[in-house]
Motif scaffolding. Structure first.
Motif, PDB file in Angstrom:
ATOM      1  N   GLU A  33      14.403  66.949  18.071  1.00 32.04           N
ATOM      2  CA  GLU A  33      13.967  66.711  16.696  1.00 32.04           C
ATOM      3  C   GLU A  33      13.349  65.320  16.549  1.00 32.04           C
ATOM      4  OE1 GLU A  33      16.070  66.173  12.384  1.00 32.04           O
ATOM      5  OE2 GLU A  33      16.820  67.797  13.655  1.00 32.04           O
ATOM      6  N   ASN A  36       9.961  65.296  18.233  1.00 34.44           N
ATOM      7  CA  ASN A  36       8.987  66.010  17.399  1.00 34.44           C
ATOM      8  C   ASN A  36       8.584  65.179  16.190  1.00 34.44           C
ATOM      9  OD1 ASN A  36       8.645  68.340  18.931  1.00 34.44           O
ATOM     10  ND2 ASN A  36      10.381  69.372  17.968  1.00 34.44           N
ATOM     11  N   ASP A  37       9.564  64.526  15.563  1.00 35.03           N
ATOM     12  CA  ASP A  37       9.255  63.664  14.421  1.00 35.03           C
ATOM     13  C   ASP A  37       8.272  62.578  14.825  1.00 35.03           C
ATOM     14  OD1 ASP A  37      10.905  65.123  12.776  1.00 35.03           O
ATOM     15  OD2 ASP A  37      12.531  63.643  12.750  1.00 35.03           O
TER      16      ASP A  37
END
Length: 88
Positions: A33, A36-37
Motif C-alpha cells: 500500500e 502504491n501510494d
C-alpha cells in the motif's frame, strides 16, 4: 522469572509472530500500500510521499526489532545451554 528467561520467552513469542501467515500478510499489505501510494502520487504531493516513506521505515523498524528479539532469545538460550554442566 529471570531476565534471561524473559528474553528467551520474548524471543520465542517474536519468532511465532514472524512465522504467523497473518502477520506476514499484514506486513506485505502495508508495504504494498505504501509503495502504491508513493508510485501513484504526483511529484508535487510531498505529504503523501513522505507518509509512504515513513510508513515503510516504520515497518522496517518493526521487522528489525522483532528479528532482534528472536536473535537475542536464541542467543540467550544457547548461552544458557552452554552454562549447564555436561551430562556424562
Amino acid at each position: 522469572m529471570s531476565e534471561t528467561e524473559e528474553i528467551i520467552e520474548q524471543g520465542e513469542h517474536a519468532e511465532k509472530l514472524m512465522n504467523n501467515p497473518a502477520y506476514e500478510s499484514a506486513i506485505k499489505a502495508i508495504k504494498d500500500e505504501a509503495m502504491n501510494d508513493f508510485a501513484n502520487s504526483l511529484p508535487t504531493d510531498v505529504e503523501k510521499r513522505q507518509a509512504a516513506y515513513f510508513t515503510l521505515k516504520a515497518i522496517e523498524k518493526l521487522d528489525l526489532r522483532i528479528r532482534g528479539m528472536v536473535f537475542n532469545g536464541n542467543f540467550e538460550q544457547e548461552k544458557a545451554k552452554r552454562g549447564r554442566p555436561r551430562k556424562v
